[in-house]
Design a protein around this motif. Sequence first.
Motif, PDB file in Angstrom:
ATOM      1  N   ALA A  30       8.544  -4.377 -15.027  1.00 20.08           N
ATOM      2  CA  ALA A  30       7.225  -3.990 -14.561  1.00 20.08           C
ATOM      3  C   ALA A  30       7.038  -4.503 -13.146  1.00 20.08           C
ATOM      4  O   ALA A  30       7.860  -5.230 -12.609  1.00 20.08           O
ATOM      5  N   ASP A  31       5.906  -4.163 -12.511  1.00 20.02           N
ATOM      6  CA  ASP A  31       5.686  -4.553 -11.131  1.00 20.02           C
ATOM      7  C   ASP A  31       5.657  -6.071 -10.960  1.00 20.02           C
ATOM      8  O   ASP A  31       6.073  -6.601  -9.943  1.00 20.02           O
ATOM      9  N   THR A  32       5.167  -6.779 -11.967  1.00 20.83           N
ATOM     10  CA  THR A  32       5.129  -8.231 -11.893  1.00 20.83           C
ATOM     11  C   THR A  32       6.542  -8.781 -12.053  1.00 20.83           C
ATOM     12  O   THR A  32       7.194  -8.573 -13.058  1.00 20.83           O
ATOM     13  N   SER A  33       7.022  -9.489 -11.030  1.00 14.63           N
ATOM     14  CA  SER A  33       8.377 -10.019 -11.086  1.00 14.63           C
ATOM     15  C   SER A  33       8.454 -11.154 -12.099  1.00 14.63           C
ATOM     16  O   SER A  33       7.560 -11.993 -12.202  1.00 14.63           O
ATOM     17  N   LEU A  34       9.553 -11.183 -12.842  1.00  7.66           N
ATOM     18  CA  LEU A  34       9.798 -12.248 -13.812  1.00  7.66           C
ATOM     19  C   LEU A  34      10.772 -13.283 -13.264  1.00  7.66           C
ATOM     20  O   LEU A  34      11.209 -14.170 -14.000  1.00  7.66           O
ATOM     21  N   GLU A  35      11.120 -13.188 -11.993  1.00 13.92           N
ATOM     22  CA  GLU A  35      12.102 -14.096 -11.430  1.00 13.92           C
ATOM     23  C   GLU A  35      11.651 -15.546 -11.563  1.00 13.92           C
ATOM     24  O   GLU A  35      10.476 -15.874 -11.360  1.00 13.92           O
ATOM     25  N   GLY A  36      12.603 -16.404 -11.942  1.00 16.61           N
ATOM     26  CA  GLY A  36      12.313 -17.828 -12.064  1.00 16.61           C
ATOM     27  C   GLY A  36      13.033 -18.441 -13.245  1.00 16.61           C
ATOM     28  O   GLY A  36      13.862 -17.801 -13.900  1.00 16.61           O
ATOM     29  N   LEU A  37      12.711 -19.686 -13.527  1.00 16.77           N
ATOM     30  CA  LEU A  37      13.221 -20.400 -14.691  1.00 16.77           C
ATOM     31  C   LEU A  37      12.138 -20.410 -15.755  1.00 16.77           C
ATOM     32  O   LEU A  37      11.047 -20.936 -15.543  1.00 16.77           O
ATOM     33  N   TRP A  38      12.463 -19.824 -16.913  1.00 12.87           N
ATOM     34  CA  TRP A  38      11.528 -19.805 -18.032  1.00 12.87           C
ATOM     35  C   TRP A  38      12.000 -20.846 -19.038  1.00 12.87           C
ATOM     36  O   TRP A  38      13.035 -20.690 -19.671  1.00 12.87           O
ATOM     37  N   LYS A  39      11.219 -21.923 -19.175  1.00 14.65           N
ATOM     38  CA  LYS A  39      11.625 -23.058 -20.009  1.00 14.65           C
ATOM     39  C   LYS A  39      10.651 -23.249 -21.158  1.00 14.65           C
ATOM     40  O   LYS A  39       9.449 -23.043 -21.012  1.00 14.65           O
ATOM     41  N   GLY A  40      11.188 -23.680 -22.291  1.00 18.43           N
ATOM     42  CA  GLY A  40      10.330 -23.976 -23.424  1.00 18.43           C
ATOM     43  C   GLY A  40      11.081 -24.668 -24.531  1.00 18.43           C
ATOM     44  O   GLY A  40      12.321 -24.614 -24.596  1.00 18.43           O
ATOM     45  N   PRO A  41      10.375 -25.338 -25.443  1.00 15.56           N
ATOM     46  CA  PRO A  41      11.022 -26.048 -26.555  1.00 15.56           C
ATOM     47  C   PRO A  41      11.313 -25.128 -27.728  1.00 15.56           C
ATOM     48  O   PRO A  41      10.450 -24.371 -28.164  1.00 15.56           O
ATOM     49  N   LEU A  42      12.542 -25.193 -28.236  1.00 18.62           N
ATOM     50  CA  LEU A  42      12.910 -24.505 -29.466  1.00 18.62           C
ATOM     51  C   LEU A  42      12.765 -25.504 -30.605  1.00 18.62           C
ATOM     52  O   LEU A  42      13.500 -26.483 -30.692  1.00 18.62           O
ATOM     53  N   GLN A  43      11.773 -25.275 -31.465  1.00 25.46           N
ATOM     54  CA  GLN A  43      11.510 -26.187 -32.565  1.00 25.46           C
ATOM     55  C   GLN A  43      12.423 -25.842 -33.743  1.00 25.46           C
ATOM     56  O   GLN A  43      12.618 -24.679 -34.074  1.00 25.46           O
ATOM     57  N   PHE A  44      12.970 -26.874 -34.380  1.00 26.75           N
ATOM     58  CA  PHE A  44      13.755 -26.688 -35.591  1.00 26.75           C
ATOM     59  C   PHE A  44      13.539 -27.904 -36.469  1.00 26.75           C
ATOM     60  O   PHE A  44      13.034 -28.938 -36.005  1.00 26.75           O
ATOM     61  N   PRO A  45      13.844 -27.823 -37.737  1.00 28.24           N
ATOM     62  CA  PRO A  45      13.610 -28.961 -38.635  1.00 28.24           C
ATOM     63  C   PRO A  45      14.295 -30.223 -38.124  1.00 28.24           C
ATOM     64  O   PRO A  45      15.496 -30.248 -37.937  1.00 28.24           O
ATOM     65  N   GLY A  46      13.494 -31.227 -37.832  1.00 26.98           N
ATOM     66  CA  GLY A  46      14.042 -32.502 -37.401  1.00 26.98           C
ATOM     67  C   GLY A  46      14.079 -32.708 -35.904  1.00 26.98           C
ATOM     68  O   GLY A  46      14.529 -33.743 -35.436  1.00 26.98           O
ATOM     69  N   GLY A  47      13.615 -31.747 -35.123  1.00 28.02           N
ATOM     70  CA  GLY A  47      13.617 -31.965 -33.683  1.00 28.02           C
ATOM     71  C   GLY A  47      13.384 -30.712 -32.878  1.00 28.02           C
ATOM     72  O   GLY A  47      12.891 -29.698 -33.380  1.00 28.02           O
ATOM     73  N   GLN A  48      13.762 -30.761 -31.607  1.00 26.80           N
ATOM     74  CA  GLN A  48      13.613 -29.619 -30.731  1.00 26.80           C
ATOM     75  C   GLN A  48      14.653 -29.679 -29.618  1.00 26.80           C
ATOM     76  O   GLN A  48      15.212 -30.734 -29.319  1.00 26.80           O
ATOM     77  N   LEU A  49      14.930 -28.512 -29.035  1.00 28.58           N
ATOM     78  CA  LEU A  49      15.836 -28.381 -27.907  1.00 28.58           C
ATOM     79  C   LEU A  49      15.141 -27.581 -26.818  1.00 28.58           C
ATOM     80  O   LEU A  49      14.427 -26.623 -27.107  1.00 28.58           O
ATOM     81  N   GLU A  50      15.346 -27.964 -25.576  1.00 27.39           N
ATOM     82  CA  GLU A  50      14.815 -27.161 -24.483  1.00 27.39           C
ATOM     83  C   GLU A  50      15.779 -26.018 -24.184  1.00 27.39           C
ATOM     84  O   GLU A  50      16.986 -26.225 -24.058  1.00 27.39           O
ATOM     85  N   VAL A  51      15.255 -24.803 -24.098  1.00 20.44           N
ATOM     86  CA  VAL A  51      16.054 -23.654 -23.681  1.00 20.44           C
ATOM     87  C   VAL A  51      15.541 -23.186 -22.327  1.00 20.44           C
ATOM     88  O   VAL A  51      14.358 -23.300 -22.025  1.00 20.44           O
ATOM     89  N   VAL A  52      16.452 -22.692 -21.523  1.00 20.50           N
ATOM     90  CA  VAL A  52      16.108 -22.270 -20.161  1.00 20.50           C
ATOM     91  C   VAL A  52      16.685 -20.889 -19.910  1.00 20.50           C
ATOM     92  O   VAL A  52      17.909 -20.699 -19.976  1.00 20.50           O
ATOM     93  N   PHE A  53      15.817 -19.917 -19.641  1.00 21.88           N
ATOM     94  CA  PHE A  53      16.250 -18.596 -19.213  1.00 21.88           C
ATOM     95  C   PHE A  53      16.123 -18.542 -17.692  1.00 21.88           C
ATOM     96  O   PHE A  53      15.063 -18.818 -17.126  1.00 21.88           O
ATOM     97  N   ARG A  54      17.209 -18.172 -17.036  1.00 26.56           N
ATOM     98  CA  ARG A  54      17.238 -18.090 -15.575  1.00 26.56           C
ATOM     99  C   ARG A  54      17.282 -16.614 -15.177  1.00 26.56           C
ATOM    100  O   ARG A  54      18.261 -15.917 -15.484  1.00 26.56           O
ATOM    101  N   LEU A  55      16.263 -16.119 -14.492  1.00 31.43           N
ATOM    102  CA  LEU A  55      16.176 -14.715 -14.107  1.00 31.43           C
ATOM    103  C   LEU A  55      16.149 -14.588 -12.590  1.00 31.43           C
ATOM    104  O   LEU A  55      15.317 -15.231 -11.925  1.00 31.43           O
ATOM    105  N   VAL A  56      17.055 -13.798 -12.062  1.00 32.29           N
ATOM    106  CA  VAL A  56      17.094 -13.505 -10.628  1.00 32.29           C
ATOM    107  C   VAL A  56      16.938 -11.999 -10.464  1.00 32.29           C
ATOM    108  O   VAL A  56      17.726 -11.218 -11.011  1.00 32.29           O
ATOM    109  N   ARG A  57      15.926 -11.582  -9.716  1.00 33.02           N
ATOM    110  CA  ARG A  57      15.665 -10.158  -9.541  1.00 33.02           C
ATOM    111  C   ARG A  57      16.603  -9.567  -8.495  1.00 33.02           C
ATOM    112  O   ARG A  57      16.752 -10.110  -7.397  1.00 33.02           O
ATOM    113  N   LEU A  58      17.260  -8.469  -8.860  1.00 36.04           N
ATOM    114  CA  LEU A  58      18.197  -7.796  -7.971  1.00 36.04           C
ATOM    115  C   LEU A  58      17.468  -6.722  -7.169  1.00 36.04           C
ATOM    116  O   LEU A  58      16.336  -6.331  -7.486  1.00 36.04           O
TER     117      LEU A  58
END
Length: 474
Positions: A30-58
């Motif tokens: 869409a017109d709004t660029s999504l470029e950047g680092l999208w970070k967030g916690p992935l919750q699972f039983p007993g803890g969490q992990l940070e996941v990072v999606f890296r998007l570069v607009r071509l």
Amino acid sequence: MMTATRIYFYGLLIFLLALALPGRSASRPADTSLEGLWKGPLQFPGGQLEVVFRLVRLSSGEYFATLDVPMQKVSNLAVLVTTSADSVHFVSAEAGSRFDGLLLPDGGQLQGTWRQPGLRVPMSLTRTALARVATRLTPPYHEEHVSFANGTAGPQLAGTLTVPAGVGPFPAVAMLSDIGAQDRNGTVGDYAPLGQLADYLTRRGIAVLRFDDRGTGQSGGEAAQATTTELVGDAQAALAFLRTRPELLSSQLGLVGHGEGGNVALLAAAGSQPPAFVVGLAPNGLLGSDIAMKQREIALRNLQMPANELAGALKRYQLIIDAIRQTINRSQARAIVAEMLKKDNPVLDETTAQARAAELTTVPYRAFLSSNPAASLPQVACPVLLLYGSTDQLLNPDDNLAVLVKGLKGNKDVTTHKLPGVNHLFQADRDQWPIVAGEPQAVFSPAAQEAIRTWVVAQTGGPPAPGAGIQAQH
């Protein structure tokens, strides 16, 4: 070029992966660029992990996108990005995972759901700007780019030697990275544990040599074919190089190894020209095949696989491990494993099965499965520090430490510590991370850094830092 992390250390989130190539979006965004680092916690039983999606607009409007899970040493997995109105979808086929979310009006948050086999949880991702190259301040010590060879036929290895300011000679350590081909800083995502530790030690009177692994950065050789014996040779070559430097104390040269690097350091200490001391940061103690099975079990349990299915899944995985170890011919082993993978997972296509089988039957992985880290420990006579983190999710600290301590029982100078709140990457608790540009920045545990420095100083006879002390659990 992207560096592939060896498959058996993908831990909780991913296992049996092929080498990943960066992906592109399937449709224009869409017109709004999504470029950047999208970070967030992935919750699972007993803890969490940070996941990072890296998007570069071509320039085409599509996205070059990758997925990182820093705590699991997973990086650069291909991601397919699709958008429709305010809906955004990130799909990683190699990871068997996807995120489906809605872009909030502020353009800086995605609210949605993470899905993977056996797990479906809400997830919120927050965007930050892509990191730009920053001006590096000159450190308060001497820094030199160096190279050395492993014998006459070995590859040329490139690295960085940092020497404290002031009048030497100084004690020194050579650093050895964890499993898989890594650069001289041990970089995982945006985190450089060996680089941070080297800076800390050098500022406090200990010279440090860190170098790119074979086939990585500026070092020659082939990473995919490097055996443990060759890695031990590289460690010994690093020590030999340090012995040639007049500003260093040739009698006070040690090895600091992380993960597999710790095992390599212990093997070097059992050789004919051992280091003066060894620091092992979360080295393996169990047999390689046992570690592979335990990590598989942990992964399946964290995905909440029902108990009645877990036993069967582990039995099938054990058969795969046995086939890899018992089939001498690599091509034949690859064909057998590919068929077993397809039988275990009927939706697996031929190309993916072959790629995963190829990764599982490499020379280093087959050697890992047959490895016995405790075998040479009775020959280790130099002082040894074994340091683990209490929240290590890649191996059980107590099980592995117990085996190493038993193997080193004839050595009268062995120190062990388990640091609370520290993971396998030796990151401190997240609440201890500094805020850089509005975002928490991963740091090497200050308690671990000081524990290493204090112990090394005790071995080399140098003066302790004022007020220094080891903050650790025995």
